[in-house]
Enzyme design. Structure first.
Site, PDB file in Angstrom:
ATOM      1  CD1 TRP A 333      19.078 -28.029 -48.862  1.00 44.81           C
ATOM      2  CD2 TRP A 333      16.838 -28.472 -48.647  1.00 44.81           C
ATOM      3  NE1 TRP A 333      18.561 -27.808 -47.575  1.00 44.81           N
ATOM      4  CE2 TRP A 333      17.340 -28.050 -47.475  1.00 44.81           C
ATOM      5  CE3 TRP A 333      15.537 -28.553 -48.757  1.00 44.81           C
ATOM      6  CZ2 TRP A 333      16.449 -27.729 -46.386  1.00 44.81           C
ATOM      7  CZ3 TRP A 333      14.850 -28.399 -47.606  1.00 44.81           C
ATOM      8  CH2 TRP A 333      15.033 -28.093 -46.245  1.00 44.81           C
ATOM      9  CG  HIS A 334      12.857 -30.689 -50.864  1.00 47.39           C
ATOM     10  ND1 HIS A 334      13.330 -29.524 -51.519  1.00 47.39           N
ATOM     11  CD2 HIS A 334      12.069 -30.413 -49.946  1.00 47.39           C
ATOM     12  CE1 HIS A 334      12.386 -28.517 -51.085  1.00 47.39           C
ATOM     13  NE2 HIS A 334      11.781 -29.024 -50.064  1.00 47.39           N
ATOM     14  N   GLY A 335      15.827 -34.013 -51.306  1.00 46.42           N
ATOM     15  CA  GLY A 335      16.218 -35.572 -50.948  1.00 46.42           C
ATOM     16  C   GLY A 335      17.090 -36.063 -52.287  1.00 46.42           C
TER      17      GLY A 335
END
Lengths: 486, 378
Positions: A333-335
């Site tokens: 989700w973060h990257g």
């Protein structure tokens, strides 16, 4: 539009004055329409083209929510089909914009391992700002409607405003419909103290961002750039350790500052947003850490992934599997990079392996906080480095030698000392806040709001001049918030 | 009702109203206090550096002083570093018998020069305005950020006409740069870390130091004494020219402000001449493309353009004057002239101007002019 920009400095007062003097007086729909227009303007200032995406995705979820609401509760197949449509479209959009190149690269890499050269071309895609945040907020609504936890919204303007509400649109907190949506149902009563509190929160957030986080960023960027360039000989030893510690603080201060400004802005308009950070660096275990760090995302992961997978009810092995899935997804989700997946998995392993050890060895208090902080900081090598190779270079360069070389990475000695003092003050402040909160007291009430008028004004002046004199301000968008990229 | 409760009620009625109006009023008062404190910091110049070499300020000082002493300026030249390091005004004045003055600042584009000219024309009206063409380029001040704005800000701050500065701000700076353009506190607040001694001296009232020049400073910026070395000449041979004329572009902003300068000159009855100060011929390749693009733009604005970049190649006399000793020894994109090169340009341009505008009477017999020339640096 960034919170730390002149644009926002003009936008917020204008919106707040118009809101309280005109639009919040003559009906809920007019007020909501005004907030929606402001939110779309706020988002459109970044890139008008992607406003269409936001409108499409939220309108679709509004319609699907209504359809699910109208469908008979026993018609599970139809309700599920509508939910699946929402999931496929929302995650499809997110997947295309955020993960298309990641998948292309990964497939290409996989075939290379087997000696096959595909040479797939990556796509030239711009990641729409805030897409991960508003997609998750929208998904939580539709899932809650499907589960029957909330009834679908009947007011499209209120719903669109809930998804697009500008204080939390681009970097959270990821709000739940059950908490925020009902707040659009009635007109707000002007509360002097609340608005004042909101203004002070905005200024404190700006100090955290512009005075501390952006100053830390100068050092961190400089060291990590050298790591990415592979010149590990220059940054060998203590400078890289310091850069990593600084990054841990930068990440926390930058993101919590954004959340604080978002919460303060919402307060100015009479709304309440959920708490996103609760002093994570005072955590006594990793589990405790994730209850304090990016709380809105952690709770989202818990409610919509971990629990549906079975949570911790089906034995140790299942729990471990579920935790690893949640942390891998959280990383992704973060990257869109394997770095983030590794970062997520490392943190999952910390929860699974180290928390029981800390409990068994009865490690508590400051020592537990230090252990958690050190390991979390180590995991951030993968979060910050651009690529796995750069992460390895950084890890290899970690050490305690070359302490004398810590300046010279964008910060002079006096600025470095100033930064370290600020960090020490911040941590002491957090410790005091933690203690006071346990006693049900609020530090701002004690230190500012209950004091005589002249002292309050002195504090406000100190806040403003701290930003003016000690802030790191970029003239354009150079100093955007870290979580914008997600 | 007990006396305690009465007191409480009295206290409540005496409490200031906590309404939106009271918040807005307090906000306005607070903002005024903040602005006043910033003005105090500005007035006390807490974040201003010692200025021992501020050519832009010296230029304006002298320009206003000339008006004060009733010294008329016949030819006003404006441009950026190419003009300031490429034209010797003393040489020009002695040769032509016309008083001249150089205005402008290093690194600025034609938009900044437009406002420089506007202020200059308010002080006194020359007969001829000369615009050096290197400032007509692809830059657009509204797109400049951070360090790239330093030259523009230095030029902006040196100007004296406050109202004109207010009016020019939206044209020269993107709105998020207005605070740093107007206020040294915003621009230089990091001196707290980078120049703490300066800030302390300013706080004690011992700074900032400023070197003032009271001589007849006509605006030249003599920087380079050494001409092209053999090493640089060899690089031309080995690596070719560092500047490609085919890449030359004129931005919309440059085009607009060049036209505005032409209009301003027309309105004020000032004749406009364009001057191109040369770089070494082998420093620039494809100059005809550059010349053609620039010429197409300048054609309609003035019939006068002395293009020394082209002329130094075609004219044998100029070729013999612009030797390697005339050009700064650099392989970088911006090549300036040496002291010798400046003198050549001043002299050549004096000949050109007296030739194309013979109607402008020279002042060689005017005692005031003679006394002025006598004050020139030897």
């Amino acid at each position: 539009m960034l919170f730390n920009s002149i644009d926002f400095g003009i936008f917020l007062p204008v919106v707040a004055v118009l809101y309280w003097t005109v639009f919040n007086r003559y009906g809920v729909r007019l007020r909501n329409a005004f907030l929606l227009a402001c939110s779309w303007f706020f988002y459109g200032m970044w890139d008008w083209r992607f406003l269409g995406l936001l409108i499409f995705s939220s309108t679709m979820d509004y319609t699907l929510g209504r359809l699910i609401g109208r469908t008979d509760v026993n018609d599970r197949r139809k309700r599920k089909a509508l939910l699946v449509v929402s999931l496929v479209v929302n995650l499809g959009i997110l997947g295309f914009f955020k993960y298309a190149n990641f998948f292309i690269d990964s497939i290409d890499g996989l075939f290379t391992v087997f000696g096959l050269e595909l040479s797939l071309k990556t796509l030239n895609i711009i990641l729409p700002v805030g897409i991960s945040f508003y997609t998750f907020q929208s998904l939580s609504y539709i899932i809650d409607v499907y589960r029957g936890k909330i009834s679908p919204s009947r007011d499209i303007i209120a719903f669109l405003t809930f998804i697009s509400f500008f204080p939390q649109l681009v970097a959270g907190p990821i709000e739940r419909a059950s908490h925020l949506l009902p707040q659009f149902d009635d007109l707000k009563k002007f509360d002097y103290d609340r608005v004042r509190e909101g203004i002070v929160e905005v200024f404190i957030g700006l100090i955290k961002k512009m005075v501390i986080a952006d100053r830390l960023a100068v050092y961190v960027d400089s060291v990590f750039q050298e790591a990415a360039a592979g010149s590990s000989t220059q940054i060998l030893g203590f400078p890289s350790v310091l850069a990593l510690i600084f990054f841990a603080f930068q990440l926390y201060i930058d993101f919590s500052a954004y959340s604080q400004i978002a919460i303060g802005t919402a307060k100015i308009l009479g709304f309440s947003l959920c708490t996103n950070f609760r002093r994570p660096y005072l955590s006594s275990s990793f589990n405790n850490f994730w209850e304090r760090w990016h709380i809105s995302l952690s709770q989202w992961m818990r409610d919509y992934i971990f629990i549906p997978l079975g949570g911790s009810r089906e034995g140790r092995r299942r729990t471990v599997r579920n935790l690893l899935i949640v942390f891998a997804v959280s990383g992704l989700w973060h990257g869109a990079s394997w770095n983030f997946v590794i970062w997520g998995l490392i943190n999952g392993l910390f929860v699974i392996l180290l928390d029981p050890l800390l409990a068994r060895w009865k490690v508590r208090g400051v020592l537990a906080s230090i252990i958690v902080f050190c390991l979390w900081t180590f995991s951030l090598v993968f979060f910050r480095a651009e690529g796995i190779d750069a992460a390895w270079t950084m890890i290899r360069s970690l050490g305690l030698g070359h302490i004398g070389q810590i300046s010279g990475f964008g910060l002079a000695w006096n600025e470095l000392t100033f930064t370290l003092v600020l960090l020490a003050v911040l941590m002491c402040f957090e410790y005091v806040v933690e203690r006071l909160e346990k006693r049900g007291e609020n530090i701002m009430d004690i230190m500012v709001f209950s004091r005589p008028g002249w002292l309050r004004w002195a504090v406000y002046l100190v806040l403003v001049f701290t930003i003016i004199l000690f802030g790191v301000y970029a003239t354009n968008n150079d100093n955007s918030f870290i979580y914008f990229q997600f | 009702m007990g006396s305690k409760q009465k007191q409480q009620n009295k206290k409540k009625s005496q409490e200031k109203p906590r309404t939106l109006k009271s918040l807005l009023t307090k906000g306005a008062v607070f903002a005024t206090v903040v602005v006043c404190l910033i003005v105090i910091l500005e007035k006390r110049q807490i974040f201003v550096e010692d200025s021992m070499n501020n050519h832009v300020e010296w230029k304006w000082d002298c320009y206003y002083r000339m008006k004060q002493y009733n010294i008329p300026i016949d030819v006003l030249l404006v441009g950026n570093s190419h003009l300031l390091t490429g034209f010797n005004p003393y040489e020009f004045t002695k040769r032509s018998g016309l008083n001249c003055f150089l205005l402008g600042a290093s690194g600025v584009g034609v938009a900044d020069l437009y406002f420089t000219i506007e202020e200059a024309l308010k002080v006194q009206k020359p007969k001829v305005l000369v615009l050096e063409t290197y400032a007509i380029n692809e830059s657009d001040p509204l797109r400049l950020e951070k360090g790239a704005l330093n030259d523009e800000i230095n030029s902006f701050r040196a100007r004296r006409d406050t109202w004109l500065k207010v009016r020019s701000t939206p044209s020269l700076f993107n709105y998020h740069n207005w605070p740093i353009a107007w206020c040294e506190t915003f621009r230089n607040h990091n001196y707290i870390f980078t120049k703490p001694d300066q800030v302390m001296r300013n706080l004690k009232g011992e700074g900032p130091k400023r070197r003032v020049r009271n001589d007849m400073y006509l605006g030249q910026f003599a920087r380079f004494s050494k001409g092209l070395s053999q090493t640089t000449l060899d690089r031309y041979k080995d690596e070719g020219a560092p500047v490609d004329g085919a890449e030359y572009e004129i931005s919309e902003s440059s085009a607009k402000y060049t036209e505005k300068i032409a209009r301003l000159c027309k309105e004020n009855g000032v004749r406009l001449v364009f001057l191109t100060i040369p770089m070494y011929p082998e420093h620039v390749k494809n100059y005809p493309i550059w010349q053609q693009r620039l010429g197409a733009h300048l054609k309609s604005l003035s019939p006068y353009w002395l293009d020394l970049q082209a002329a130094q190649v075609t004219d044998s006399t100029l070729r013999s004057l612009y030797t390697t000793a005339a050009f700064q020894d650099t392989y970088g994109a911006n090549q300036h002239l040496t002291n010798y090169g400046m003198a050549v340009t001043g002299s050549v341009f004096a000949q050109y101007l007296t030739h194309i505008m013979p109607d402008i009477p020279d002042r060689k017999n005017d005692p005031q002019w003679r006394s002025l020339v006598a004050k020139f640096p030897k």
